[in-house]
Every structure is written in C-alpha cells, then in structure tokens.
Design a protein around this motif. Structure first.
Motif, PDB file in Angstrom:
ATOM      1  N   ASP A   1      35.447  87.895 -18.787  1.00 31.04           N
ATOM      2  CA  ASP A   1      34.361  87.133 -19.073  1.00 31.04           C
ATOM      3  C   ASP A   1      34.581  86.077 -20.304  1.00 31.04           C
ATOM      4  O   ASP A   1      34.134  85.378 -20.169  1.00 31.04           O
ATOM      5  N   LYS A   2      35.464  86.679 -21.215  1.00 33.55           N
ATOM      6  CA  LYS A   2      35.920  85.783 -22.313  1.00 33.55           C
ATOM      7  C   LYS A   2      36.758  84.648 -21.672  1.00 33.55           C
ATOM      8  O   LYS A   2      36.466  83.489 -22.025  1.00 33.55           O
ATOM      9  N   LEU A   3      37.655  84.838 -20.737  1.00 33.80           N
ATOM     10  CA  LEU A   3      38.404  83.782 -20.221  1.00 33.80           C
ATOM     11  C   LEU A   3      37.565  82.895 -19.299  1.00 33.80           C
ATOM     12  O   LEU A   3      37.668  81.845 -19.690  1.00 33.80           O
ATOM     13  N   ASP A   4      36.669  83.651 -18.680  1.00 31.34           N
ATOM     14  CA  ASP A   4      35.715  82.767 -17.943  1.00 31.34           C
ATOM     15  C   ASP A   4      34.983  81.837 -18.681  1.00 31.34           C
ATOM     16  O   ASP A   4      34.823  80.690 -18.368  1.00 31.34           O
ATOM     17  N   LYS A   5      34.371  82.271 -19.920  1.00 37.70           N
ATOM     18  CA  LYS A   5      33.727  81.324 -20.879  1.00 37.70           C
ATOM     19  C   LYS A   5      34.455  80.300 -21.360  1.00 37.70           C
ATOM     20  O   LYS A   5      34.166  79.202 -21.294  1.00 37.70           O
ATOM     21  N   ASP A   6      35.822  80.648 -21.522  1.00 41.84           N
ATOM     22  CA  ASP A   6      36.780  79.483 -21.951  1.00 41.84           C
ATOM     23  C   ASP A   6      37.027  78.550 -20.998  1.00 41.84           C
ATOM     24  O   ASP A   6      37.025  77.426 -21.314  1.00 41.84           O
ATOM     25  N   MET A   7      37.123  78.800 -19.762  1.00 44.10           N
ATOM     26  CA  MET A   7      37.138  78.010 -18.661  1.00 44.10           C
ATOM     27  C   MET A   7      36.076  76.941 -18.461  1.00 44.10           C
ATOM     28  O   MET A   7      36.520  75.836 -17.918  1.00 44.10           O
ATOM     29  N   GLN A   8      34.863  77.280 -19.180  1.00 38.48           N
ATOM     30  CA  GLN A   8      33.843  76.383 -18.750  1.00 38.48           C
ATOM     31  C   GLN A   8      33.954  75.139 -19.761  1.00 38.48           C
ATOM     32  O   GLN A   8      33.330  73.873 -19.481  1.00 38.48           O
ATOM     33  N   ASP A   9      34.927  75.103 -20.551  1.00 41.63           N
ATOM     34  CA  ASP A   9      35.442  74.017 -21.360  1.00 41.63           C
ATOM     35  C   ASP A   9      36.102  72.870 -20.506  1.00 41.63           C
ATOM     36  O   ASP A   9      36.343  71.739 -20.905  1.00 41.63           O
ATOM     37  N   HIS A  10      36.592  73.236 -19.204  1.00 46.61           N
ATOM     38  CA  HIS A  10      37.427  72.425 -18.268  1.00 46.61           C
ATOM     39  C   HIS A  10      36.512  71.764 -17.353  1.00 46.61           C
ATOM     40  O   HIS A  10      35.609  72.370 -17.070  1.00 46.61           O
ATOM     41  N   PRO A  11      36.899  70.720 -16.848  1.00 47.32           N
ATOM     42  CA  PRO A  11      36.256  70.142 -15.871  1.00 47.32           C
ATOM     43  C   PRO A  11      36.271  71.052 -14.492  1.00 47.32           C
ATOM     44  O   PRO A  11      37.104  71.971 -14.463  1.00 47.32           O
ATOM     45  N   LEU A  12      35.326  70.895 -13.635  1.00 53.51           N
ATOM     46  CA  LEU A  12      35.207  71.808 -12.582  1.00 53.51           C
ATOM     47  C   LEU A  12      36.489  72.067 -11.703  1.00 53.51           C
ATOM     48  O   LEU A  12      36.719  73.288 -11.526  1.00 53.51           O
ATOM     49  N   ASP A  13      37.309  71.144 -11.175  1.00 42.94           N
ATOM     50  CA  ASP A  13      38.541  71.305 -10.530  1.00 42.94           C
ATOM     51  C   ASP A  13      39.431  72.269 -11.293  1.00 42.94           C
ATOM     52  O   ASP A  13      40.048  73.085 -10.700  1.00 42.94           O
ATOM     53  N   GLU A  14      39.398  71.997 -12.690  1.00 35.37           N
ATOM     54  CA  GLU A  14      40.501  72.988 -13.522  1.00 35.37           C
ATOM     55  C   GLU A  14      39.788  74.317 -13.717  1.00 35.37           C
ATOM     56  O   GLU A  14      40.812  75.354 -13.626  1.00 35.37           O
ATOM     57  N   ARG A  15      38.535  74.325 -13.686  1.00 32.23           N
ATOM     58  CA  ARG A  15      38.278  75.901 -13.762  1.00 32.23           C
ATOM     59  C   ARG A  15      38.145  76.463 -12.682  1.00 32.23           C
ATOM     60  O   ARG A  15      38.658  77.602 -12.613  1.00 32.23           O
ATOM     61  N   ASN A  16      38.173  75.897 -11.481  1.00 30.49           N
ATOM     62  CA  ASN A  16      38.239  76.586 -10.293  1.00 30.49           C
ATOM     63  C   ASN A  16      39.912  76.976 -10.051  1.00 30.49           C
ATOM     64  O   ASN A  16      40.144  78.138  -9.645  1.00 30.49           O
ATOM     65  N   GLN A  17      40.865  75.968 -10.593  1.00 27.08           N
ATOM     66  CA  GLN A  17      42.211  76.362 -10.235  1.00 27.08           C
ATOM     67  C   GLN A  17      42.524  77.436 -11.368  1.00 27.08           C
ATOM     68  O   GLN A  17      43.323  78.323 -10.703  1.00 27.08           O
ATOM     69  N   LEU A  18      41.980  77.217 -12.524  1.00 26.03           N
ATOM     70  CA  LEU A  18      42.522  78.470 -13.522  1.00 26.03           C
ATOM     71  C   LEU A  18      41.777  79.975 -12.794  1.00 26.03           C
ATOM     72  O   LEU A  18      42.664  81.045 -12.832  1.00 26.03           O
ATOM     73  N   MET A  19      40.781  79.649 -12.495  1.00 30.32           N
ATOM     74  CA  MET A  19      40.224  81.106 -12.083  1.00 30.32           C
ATOM     75  C   MET A  19      40.884  81.636 -10.634  1.00 30.32           C
ATOM     76  O   MET A  19      41.221  82.935 -10.615  1.00 30.32           O
ATOM     77  N   ASP A  20      41.117  80.728  -9.854  1.00 26.60           N
ATOM     78  CA  ASP A  20      41.865  81.055  -8.435  1.00 26.60           C
ATOM     79  C   ASP A  20      43.412  81.363  -8.836  1.00 26.60           C
ATOM     80  O   ASP A  20      44.116  82.441  -8.237  1.00 26.60           O
ATOM     81  N   TRP A  21      44.074  80.940  -9.898  1.00 24.15           N
ATOM     82  CA  TRP A  21      45.252  81.187 -10.471  1.00 24.15           C
ATOM     83  C   TRP A  21      45.190  82.597 -10.916  1.00 24.15           C
ATOM     84  O   TRP A  21      46.312  83.370 -10.780  1.00 24.15           O
ATOM     85  N   LEU A  22      44.162  82.756 -11.617  1.00 26.38           N
ATOM     86  CA  LEU A  22      44.048  84.158 -12.395  1.00 26.38           C
ATOM     87  C   LEU A  22      44.175  85.199 -11.307  1.00 26.38           C
ATOM     88  O   LEU A  22      44.494  86.132 -11.252  1.00 26.38           O
ATOM     89  N   MET A  23      43.103  84.911 -10.283  1.00 26.82           N
ATOM     90  CA  MET A  23      42.925  85.941  -8.969  1.00 26.82           C
ATOM     91  C   MET A  23      44.353  86.124  -8.373  1.00 26.82           C
ATOM     92  O   MET A  23      44.681  87.390  -8.185  1.00 26.82           O
ATOM     93  N   ALA A  24      44.992  85.202  -8.223  1.00 21.49           N
ATOM     94  CA  ALA A  24      46.157  85.251  -7.338  1.00 21.49           C
ATOM     95  C   ALA A  24      47.349  85.833  -7.861  1.00 21.49           C
ATOM     96  O   ALA A  24      48.135  86.579  -7.572  1.00 21.49           O
TER      97      ALA A  24
END
Length: 213
Positions: A67-90
């Motif tokens: 949840d904390k990582l997710d909250k931090d990702m909100q500081d990024h543009p949408l495409d970067e947010r998606n890439q970070l979360m997808d990268w975390l998943m994979a």
C-alpha cells in the motif's frame, strides 16, 4: 532518506538512456538487498525505483508495505505508475505464495493499481501457459459487468484477460469477442509492427491463429 555512498553511486549510474536489461544486470550483480532497495525507492525517480523493485525481498512485501509503494507510485505519470506496478507484479509479487494470495484478493481493492494487477495476474496465468484456476466464468462475467465502468488502467488489464480467455478457451471465445464489439475499446488503435492490437476481435483472431487454436 539520506542515501548511502553505495546508493548514490548506483543512482549516478542510472541515466535516462539505461534500458531494462541494464537494470537487470545491475540487480544481478547486487542480488537481493531490501535496505538498498528502499534507499533507491526513496529517490522518487522512475529508473531507480525500477531497480529497487528488482532488489526487494518479497518475503517483506506485506499488504501495508505494498500500500505504501502504491501510494508512492501516485507521484508518477500514469504510464510510469502502471509500469512500476506491473514490474512489481512480474518480478516480486508473482514469485511468492503469500503475495500471490494478496494479488488474488484485489479484485475489489480501493486502489486502481491493485485492481489492475488482480486482472493482469489472471491474464498472465493464461498467457504464460500455466493451468489457470477454475474461475474463468466468474472472471468473464465480472468483465462483462464492470469493464465499461472501470478506470483506463484497469480496463486495459480486464481487456487483456478477456483476450487470453478468448484465445485459449473456445467455450468463451464468442463472449470475449462480444465484449470487444460492445465496448469498442481500442478499436482502430495503431500498434507497432509485430505487435497485436488490443481490440478483442482482432487480438483473439491473431493470437488464436498463431497457436492454431
């Protein structure tokens, strides 16, 4: 967070022309180092955060930490947010039974990134040729009911899941194609040479033909 000399040196190595393969090489040399990962994450920069994900210890990724990582990702543009979360998943969440269980619980998460990952993981189970859980009917019914109401980042993952269901399970193929016809999502989208369009009727036709399904 005050960076250690090691973290500073790594951050200085990572320039805008660094590719994902380069980050993987750096991570391979360092191996798992959760404390260093947190230092790199604290820079709030996209590429250091991608490297940080590779260095994390997935045993330490509780729901609160995610949840904390997710909250931090909100500081990024949408495409970067998606890439970070997808990268975390994979690279982390899909590697441990505990974090897989967390992902499987995110269908109705208040976080759109976590909902995206719920669906992306379900697609991945099919796309990578693993035996999917017996939840296809439930998933497809939810897609039919909810996809048009979802945020774009979640819509993409739901659409991707419907695509792979339609490719691998002929029983549901017509319904998956109809989702695309009804929603019109990604119809007419231009894609790079060699890439498959996201529009479901085209995606399913092309990927099914590739596999003689």
């Amino acid at each position: 967070m005050q960076l250690s000399s090691k973290a500073k040196k790594i951050v200085n190595q990572i320039t805008s022309n660094v590719k994902l393969g380069d980050l993987r090489k750096i991570a391979k040399d360092i191996k798992k180092d959760h404390e260093l990962a947190l230092e790199l994450w604290s820079t709030r920069k996209f590429l250091p955060r991608q490297l940080a994900i590779l260095l994390m210890d997935n045993k330490l990724l509780s729901q609160d930490v995610i949840d904390k990582l997710d909250k931090d990702m909100q500081d990024h543009p949408l495409d970067e947010r998606n890439q970070l979360m997808d990268w975390l998943m994979a690279n982390q969440l899909s590697k441990d039974r505990k974090t897989i269980s967390l992902m499987e619980s995110w269908e109705n998460s208040p976080s759109s990134l976590q909902r995206r990952i719920f669906w992306y993981y379900q697609a991945r189970l099919r796309w990578l040729g693993q035996t999917p859980p017996p939840n296809t009917e439930q998933l497809l019914s939810a897609i039919e009911r909810q996809i048009e109401k979802e945020k774009p980042e979640v819509q993409w993952a739901m659409n991707f899941t419907a695509g792979w269901i339609g490719v691998f399970d002929k029983k549901y193929r017509a319904r998956c194609i109809e989702v695309g016809n009804k929603t019109g999502l990604y119809k007419g989208e231009m894609v790079s040479k060699g890439c498959t369009p996201n529009y479901l009727p085209d995606f399913i036709a092309i990927e099914s033909k590739k596999r003689n399904l």
